[in-house]
Design an enzyme around this catalytic site. Sequence first.
Site, PDB file in Angstrom:
ATOM      1  N   ASN A   1       2.920 -19.776  13.781  1.00  0.00           N
ATOM      2  CA  ASN A   1       2.784 -18.812  12.689  1.00  0.00           C
ATOM      3  C   ASN A   1       1.424 -18.123  12.659  1.00  0.00           C
ATOM      4  O   ASN A   1       0.941 -17.729  11.608  1.00  0.00           O
ATOM      5  CB  ASN A   1       3.072 -19.492  11.336  1.00  0.00           C
ATOM      6  CG  ASN A   1       4.442 -20.111  11.307  1.00  0.00           C
ATOM      7  OD1 ASN A   1       5.428 -19.455  11.625  1.00  0.00           O
ATOM      8  ND2 ASN A   1       4.506 -21.392  10.979  1.00  0.00           N
ATOM      9  N   ARG A   2       0.800 -18.025  13.830  1.00  0.00           N
ATOM     10  CA  ARG A   2      -0.485 -17.330  13.982  1.00  0.00           C
ATOM     11  C   ARG A   2      -1.616 -17.989  13.195  1.00  0.00           C
ATOM     12  O   ARG A   2      -2.612 -17.359  12.866  1.00  0.00           O
ATOM     13  CB  ARG A   2      -0.352 -15.842  13.627  1.00  0.00           C
ATOM     14  CG  ARG A   2       0.735 -15.140  14.462  1.00  0.00           C
ATOM     15  CD  ARG A   2       0.668 -13.652  14.402  1.00  0.00           C
ATOM     16  NE  ARG A   2      -0.576 -13.105  14.915  1.00  0.00           N
ATOM     17  CZ  ARG A   2      -0.888 -12.975  16.210  1.00  0.00           C
ATOM     18  NH1 ARG A   2      -0.042 -13.374  17.142  1.00  0.00           N
ATOM     19  NH2 ARG A   2      -2.036 -12.444  16.571  1.00  0.00           N
TER      20      ARG A   2
END
Length: 196
Positions: free
Chosen positions: A174-175
């Site tokens: 999710n970065r």
Amino acid sequence: MSALPVNDPFSLFDAWFAEARTSEPNDSNAMALATATADGHPSVRMVLLKEHGPDGFVFYTNAHSRKGEEIRANPRAALLFHWKSLRRQIRIEGTLEEVSPDQADAYFHSRNRVSQLGSAASDQSRPLHERSDYLQRVEQLAERYPEGDIPRPAHWTGFRLIPAAMEFWLDRPNRLHDRRRFSRSGDGWASSLLYP
């Protein structure tokens, strides 16, 4: 990344590079080299890391090439390793110095004969009318030196990037990535986490 060294970027580089050598399918030692002209016009290209350690990161090139001329005019540069298989990056910034002639000779003569011929025959980055012109130059050199090593051209040399900063980037879901930046501080290194 908290379990990794926080005061020794070279140990961390060695660990990541060792993993890359086993997981990257091609050229785990490939790195982007960014240079700039004296007035700041940038360029970037891929080169191969040939030596590394606490004294820096070494690559070899034709000093008459675009990158060589930029290095001579502005000896500051940046490197980027991107190992997609590991989902990791390392950015390195610093100054460049030329390796000794003996070191350049040793590396040049460690290369296979065709690579030596190709480097000696190339006016790297200069316009080439026909590919056959270059191949003819390679053949002529092979005839001139039918046995043994090819003399290293004086303009074919190596450069060592002496790091002032090193940044390690590790992909997370999710970065929500991990980033740690090391900066030279006196005789050692200071490090801090960065927002992704």
